[in-house]
Design an enzyme around this catalytic site. Structure first.
Site, PDB file in Angstrom:
ATOM      1  N   GLY A 265     -28.987   0.859   6.501  1.00 31.60           N
ATOM      2  CA  GLY A 265     -30.227   0.102   6.670  1.00 31.60           C
ATOM      3  C   GLY A 265     -30.673  -0.591   5.399  1.00 31.60           C
ATOM      4  O   GLY A 265     -30.955  -1.785   5.395  1.00 31.60           O
ATOM      5  N   ALA A 266     -30.746   0.177   4.322  1.00 33.31           N
ATOM      6  CA  ALA A 266     -31.263  -0.366   3.073  1.00 33.31           C
ATOM      7  C   ALA A 266     -30.983   0.623   1.954  1.00 33.31           C
ATOM      8  O   ALA A 266     -30.519   1.726   2.200  1.00 33.31           O
ATOM      9  CB  ALA A 266     -32.765  -0.606   3.186  1.00 33.31           C
ATOM     10  N   MET A 267     -31.295   0.188   0.718  1.00 31.73           N
ATOM     11  CA  MET A 267     -30.985   1.036  -0.429  1.00 31.73           C
ATOM     12  C   MET A 267     -32.062   0.898  -1.497  1.00 31.73           C
ATOM     13  O   MET A 267     -32.436  -0.210  -1.868  1.00 31.73           O
ATOM     14  CB  MET A 267     -29.599   0.638  -0.969  1.00 31.73           C
ATOM     15  N   HIS A 301     -40.099   3.017   3.552  1.00 29.64           N
ATOM     16  CA  HIS A 301     -39.173   4.085   3.161  1.00 29.64           C
ATOM     17  C   HIS A 301     -38.557   3.811   1.785  1.00 29.64           C
ATOM     18  O   HIS A 301     -38.609   4.660   0.895  1.00 29.64           O
ATOM     19  CB  HIS A 301     -38.088   4.220   4.228  1.00 29.64           C
ATOM     20  N   GLU A 302     -37.987   2.624   1.629  1.00 31.75           N
ATOM     21  CA  GLU A 302     -37.316   2.330   0.353  1.00 31.75           C
ATOM     22  C   GLU A 302     -38.335   2.286  -0.788  1.00 31.75           C
ATOM     23  O   GLU A 302     -38.072   2.764  -1.884  1.00 31.75           O
ATOM     24  CB  GLU A 302     -36.533   1.019   0.427  1.00 31.75           C
ATOM     25  N   HIS A 305     -39.279   5.726  -1.902  1.00 32.61           N
ATOM     26  CA  HIS A 305     -38.220   6.364  -2.691  1.00 32.61           C
ATOM     27  C   HIS A 305     -38.458   6.187  -4.193  1.00 32.61           C
ATOM     28  O   HIS A 305     -37.923   6.955  -4.990  1.00 32.61           O
ATOM     29  CB  HIS A 305     -36.859   5.747  -2.357  1.00 32.61           C
ATOM     30  N   GLU A 324     -34.369  12.464   0.997  1.00 36.27           N
ATOM     31  CA  GLU A 324     -34.352  11.758   2.280  1.00 36.27           C
ATOM     32  C   GLU A 324     -35.320  12.361   3.296  1.00 36.27           C
ATOM     33  O   GLU A 324     -36.066  11.638   3.957  1.00 36.27           O
ATOM     34  CB  GLU A 324     -32.930  11.685   2.845  1.00 36.27           C
TER      35      GLU A 324
HETATM   36  N1  B3K Z   1     -30.424   6.123   0.292  1.00 38.71           N
HETATM   37  C1  B3K Z   1     -29.881   5.118   1.150  1.00 38.71           C
HETATM   38  C2  B3K Z   1     -28.723   5.571   1.953  1.00 38.71           C
HETATM   39  C3  B3K Z   1     -27.432   5.507   1.248  1.00 38.71           C
HETATM   40  C4  B3K Z   1     -26.311   5.821   2.213  1.00 38.71           C
HETATM   41  C5  B3K Z   1     -25.006   6.002   1.512  1.00 38.71           C
HETATM   42  N2  B3K Z   1     -23.935   6.235   2.453  1.00 38.71           N
HETATM   43  C6  B3K Z   1     -30.907   4.548   2.069  1.00 38.71           C
HETATM   44  C7  B3K Z   1     -32.072   5.394   2.336  1.00 38.71           C
HETATM   45  O1  B3K Z   1     -32.010   6.473   2.860  1.00 38.71           O
HETATM   46  O2  B3K Z   1     -33.151   4.978   1.980  1.00 38.71           O
HETATM   47 ZN    ZN Z   2     -33.842   7.152   2.181  1.00 38.65          ZN
END
Ligand code: B3K
Ligand code: ZN
Length: 885
Positions: A265-267, A301-302, A305, A324
């Site tokens: 989805g995103a990073m 969400h991102e 983080h 997560e």
């Molecule tokens: N932290 C990333 C997910 C990375 C997945 C790697 N296979 C997105 C997230 O959970 O926000």
């Molecule tokens: Zn995440």
């Protein structure tokens, strides 16, 4: 990349890194076929480690040279083995300069540095940085970064990395450069680089402390008109984290970049979040209400983080849920708060629980079952699961249920004051919650260590003379792979009592004080009894309100009791739940009737209950839509020991058609009365109306009446937004109307032509066809040959192949095994391109051992066929676990 031998990594084997990194200087000379990477790293021995070896990780790298403290190392100065490069007996302080070459245009795995539509992007979580350079690529090694990017000025006018832009300038040969500096220490998985021909929407935004920050959303030029909602969502996220958790943005600039080729989805890369276009781009013409809601939640969400993930990160990948689970919980609360109403919160809660049950419960009961904090893995990317994410979020939610919002906030504050800037464990989070609330939470830790969904059995007895109600709760957790014995969990069990009029009754536990009309029972033993006193009449129990724990409730309530809850429960979640239980009970018996060749019938009481909900305009449209949506085929499968996909499908179709017939007038009214006025707004109230209206349409189309087909065609033609358009088209295709009416058939082509240049809409076009109960293997094969189809783009592959294999139960499980054959063929092909996406596709077969015998055979054949091929570590791990279950 293929590997035959797989190494298992265990949580218990964790050792601290022998060397820590203070700072890394990275220089990229970008070229699509060859990119030069120079990494200059200052390392210092970790006093906590006995080893004096530097261990670097690398994959698919062309090493040019390594220079240590000014001396070029000879091959004999280090050892390489299985992606590890070890330099033994190194002095305490070293500077390493590593020169490597990489080939972005050959990188189809979309991990490390790769190209998408000619632009450069990176993805480093979990272990992608090792595809960029040799480095101690593990989350507990945190460093500050300076990144210099050099590239052709015309092709790549925009050069981005984490942190602050400190310098830009021109170079010979039409090249230019940019230097970025990130002052926050971070693990390599949070590194990011973007270079290309992009444009941005930007705004200056004032933080609560008065500071101005620059917010940017970067996209390809033709998508600039689809960035407003993402920007709004970002601003809401910043405000929400300030007000709910007192957490502020710590950078002067926060960037989001959208990319079309992306594995997930995103990073959350520090200051430079990279997103799948799917979770950024929206305007009414191309995006549905669901897209709008998803964008808001993923942007949130991102962003969240930044504190729960970036500032405080994970010590090792077994702790993934630390960031997560917590961040999913935060994004769920964010979306719920943003609805601005109690019923909006309930809608969000119901949707989240539905996802948990639909995807996580089966995972917990299948071959890939693992604890929220796994103990072992072969490929960490396989553990970005619904268990780590969604069950992890439920675990975090239980702290809040136990301690209240204030207690939870105290725990969060303590967590940040203790761990800011560090890489920590799930137990550190638990300790902060325990200490801030003066509670021993050692038993609660089992939620992290034990896999499987606990079952809670409820039995009750009302004593009319004593006016007491005894509630006995007992718990049991079934064995999961590698875990046969389970200890009791600490389960917060929310409960309320309804009187015969449907009102909440006051609650008082024996020897306790009044506890309002809803209270939390803490179940900590295998079984326990709770006695309520002064209970004026025999109540109807509203159990596990708001789904207070991720368990399966085993409580036999009569139809009458469930109908009572459905009409009266003050807990919106449990009203919905009562309806689902009534429906599921019937779907299970209908499935058996199909299997036994018995006639199918549906009782009037049930239809009447649905009618009452449908006509109850005091209930929000969104809640009614949820209540009237039948449990999915997958949910029904979960309740059966043996899965007969066709029988389940027929049973559910029968129920839909019968409800359509019996409630025809009400559905018509719902369709008429829930039209939204004025210009399209993706707000919960309007979205709820559209959802109910479109549910009504889909029921009406089950009636096979040309009038309703015409109605859907008109809705399609008149719609000023994608939600109504797509709903009409989907209903036409899925009901089979499409096959009977040439006018309807033309719409599919019309839709394609109109949106030919909108990749995300074309994904919808593939997916709505792939999930149709009328789409047999021939239809899918034809679609695979469509010029717009490619396995290389994950969104496209998911729309068609996953749509069919995951979300088309009736056709995927064709009796002749053709669905499984299709799965294995594409899995093998996809695995050679992109192991991470392939491994997800491999999960379609999780449940194969529970299929009816006639399907089990071809399923096993397909699995064995795959296992005989050379496979990536990712896919191999899944296939082996699935076969050995
Ligand atoms: N932290 C990333 C997910 C990375 C997945 C790697 N296979 C997105 C997230 O959970 O926000
Ligand atoms: Zn995440």
């Amino acid at each position: 990349m293929t590997s035959s031998s797989s190494i298992t990594i265990y949580r218990q084997d964790y050792t601290v890194p022998p060397f820590l990194v203070d700072h890394i200087d990275l220089t990229f000379d970008l070229g699509p076929s060859v990119t030069q990477v120079k990494a200059t790293t200052r390392l210092r021995h970790n006093p906590e480690s006995e080893s004096h070896d530097i261990v670097l990780y690398g994959e698919a790298l062309e090493l040019v040279k390594i220079v240590m403290n000014g001396k070029t190392l000879a091959k004999s100065d280090y050892a390489t083995d299985n992606g590890e490069l070890r330099i033994a007996n190194v002095p305490d302080d070293v500077t390493l300069v590593v020169d490597t070459l990489i080939h972005p245009d050959q990188n189809t795995s979309l991990m490390g540095l790769y190209l998408s539509n000619g632009n450069f992007f990176t993805q480093c979580e979990a272990e992608g940085f090792r595809k960029i350079t040799w480095y101690p690529d593990r989350p507990d090694v945190m460093a500050t970064y300076t990144v210099t990017i050099r590239a052709d000025k015309e092709k790549y006018p925009v050069l981005l990395s984490n942190g602050n832009l400190v310098e830009t300038g021109d170079l010979p040969n039409n090249r230019h450069y940019a230097v970025w500096d990130d002052p926050f220490r971070k693990p390599s998985y949070l590194f990011a680089l973007v270079a290309g021909n992009l444009v941005c929407r930007e705004e200056t935004f004032k933080l609560a402390d008065g500071r101005d920050v620059l917010l940017q959303v970067w996209v390809e030029k033709n998508n600039l008109d689809k960035t407003a909602h993402a920007m709004e969502s970002l601003k809401h996220s910043i405000r929400w984290d300030e007000s709910r958790f007192g957490l502020e943005l710590d950078l002067d600039r926060f960037m989001i970049v959208a990319v079309s080729d992306f594995n997930m989805g995103a990073m959350e890369n520090k200051g430079l979040n990279i997103f799948n276009t799917r979770y950024i781009l929206a305007n009414p013409r191309v995006a549905t209400d669901t897209d709008y809601a998803n964008i808001e939640s993923v942007v949130g969400h991102e962003y969240f983080h930044n504190w729960t993930g970036d500032r405080v990160t994970c010590r090792d990948w077994f702790q993934l849920s630390l960031k997560e689970g917590l961040t999913v919980f935060r994004d769920q609360e964010f979306s719920a708060d943003l609805t601005g109403s109690d019923s909006g919160r309930a809608v969000k809660r119901i949707e989240d629980v539905r996802t948990l049950r639909q995807l996580q419960f089966p995972e917990d009961a299948g071959p890939m079952a693992h604890p929220v904090r796994p103990d072992a893995y072969q490929e960490i990317n396989n553990f970005y699961t619904v268990t780590v994410y969604e069950k992890g979020a439920e675990v975090v939610r239980m702290y809040q249920t136990l301690f209240g919002r204030d207690g939870f906030r105290k725990g969060m504050d303590l967590y940040f004051s203790r761990h800011d800037g560090n890489a920590v464990t799930c137990n550190d989070f638990l300790a902060a919650m325990a200490d801030a609330n003066g509670r021993d939470l050692s038993q609660f830790e089992r939620w992290y260590s034990q896999a499987g969904t606990p079952r809670v059995r409820l039995e009750s007895h009302y004593d009319e003379k004593e006016r007491t109600l005894t509630v006995s709760l007992s718990q049991f957790c079934p064995p999961t792979p590698g875990q046969t014995e389970k200890q009791p969990f600490l389960i917060p069990f929310a409960i309320g009592l309804l009187d015969s009029k449907g009102n909440d009754m006051p609650l008082r536990l024996k020897g306790g004080k009044d506890s309002g009309t809803s209270c939390i029972l803490e179940l900590s033993d295998a079984s326990q009894t709770f006695t309520f006193v002064d209970v004026a009449e025999k109540p109807v129990i509203s159990a596990l309100r708001n789904f207070s724990a991720p368990v399966i409730l085993e409580y036999e309530q009569s139809d009458d009791e469930l109908l009572h809850l459905l009409s009266h429960d003050s807990d919106h979640f449990n009203r919905w739940e009562a309806g689902q239980r009534l429906a599921a009970r019937r779907l299970v018996s209908l499935t058996k009737a199909v299997q036994d060749g018995q006639p199918l019938t549906l009782d009037t009481a049930f239809a009447d209950a649905f009618r009452t909900v449908l006509s109850d305009t005091s209930l929000d449209a969104a809640l009614r839509e949820l209540a009237l949506t039948l449990p999915s085929e997958m949910m029904v499968a979960e309740r059966l020991d043996e899965i007969d996909p066709h029988a389940i499908h027929q049973a559910r179709q029968f129920m839909r058609r019968t409800l359509a017939e019996k409630l025809e007038k009400e559905w018509r009214d719902a369709w008429d009365r829930n039209r939204t006025e004025g210009t399209y707004r993706p707000v919960p109230s309007d979205a709820g109306k559209r959802a109910l209206k479109n549910l009504a349409l889909s029921y009406l189309l089950a009636l096979d009446n040309p009038v309703y087909c015409q109605m859907a065609i008109e809705q399609y033609n008149r719609a000023d937004n994608m939600t109504d358009r797509l709903a009409a088209l989907t209903s036409l295709v899925h009901s089979g109307c499409m096959n009977r009416h040439p006018e309807a058939k033309a719409l599919l082509d019309d839709f394609y032509r109109e949106f030919e240049n909108e990749a995300l809409v074309i994904d919808k076009w593939f997916s709505l066809q792939a999930t149709s109960p009328h789409a047999g293997i021939e239809t899918i094969t034809t679609l695979m040959e469509h010029p717009a189809f490619t396995l290389k783009n994950p969104n496209r592959a998911r729309s068609l192949i996953f749509g069919f294999c995951h979300n088309n139960m009736a056709q995927f499980h064709a009796a002749d095994g053709s669905g499984y054959e299709f799965w294995s063929k594409n899995l093998i092909e996809l695995d050679r391109i992109n192991p991470q996406v392939a491994a997800r596709l491999a999960r379609c077969m999780d449940q194969w051992k529970r299929y009816i015998p006639s399907l089990r055979k071809p399923a096993e054949q397909a699995l064995r066929h795959v296992s005989e091929q050379p496979l990536s570590r990712d896919t191999r791990e899944i296939i082996e676990k699935t076969l050995s279950a």
